[in-house]
Design an enzyme around this catalytic site. Sequence first.
Site, PDB file in Angstrom:
ATOM      1  N   CYS A 174      36.763 -18.677  67.839  1.00 27.09           N
ATOM      2  CA  CYS A 174      36.472 -19.199  69.181  1.00 27.09           C
ATOM      3  C   CYS A 174      36.323 -18.118  70.227  1.00 27.09           C
ATOM      4  CB  CYS A 174      37.531 -20.213  69.596  1.00 27.09           C
ATOM      5  SG  CYS A 174      39.168 -19.510  69.829  1.00 27.09           S
TER       6      CYS A 174
ATOM      7  N   GLU B 291      34.419 -21.323  81.260  1.00 25.89           N
ATOM      8  CA  GLU B 291      33.753 -20.597  80.168  1.00 25.89           C
ATOM      9  C   GLU B 291      33.678 -21.596  79.035  1.00 25.89           C
ATOM     10  OE1 GLU B 291      32.430 -17.623  79.284  1.00 25.89           O
ATOM     11  OE2 GLU B 291      32.628 -16.686  81.236  1.00 25.89           O
TER      12      GLU B 291
END
Length: 97
Positions: free
Chosen positions: A92, A58
Amino acid sequence: AEQAGLPAGALNVVTGSGGTVGDLLVTDPRVKVITFTGSPAVGINIRNRAGLKRVTLELGSNSAVIVDRDANLDDVIPRCIFGAFAYSGQVCISVQR
């Protein structure tokens, strides 16, 4: 995990710095699968060094949301909106897809 039915030793969580623990996990032949969430540069480095291991990446803060079919959408939608736009999305793990 064992209480949920996973065989003992099937799930192992190892923590430490990427430069120390991460390098060993990526190159150790006993480790069969690597998953990583983080920067594209680190993910590409992992993929290039993992050999024939299965690798799931990811990258680029591409944080996914999975909504269970039984979830109450009236609860889920506001939380997803908050997760996407809180702190102007500069976290994030902000929701992106």
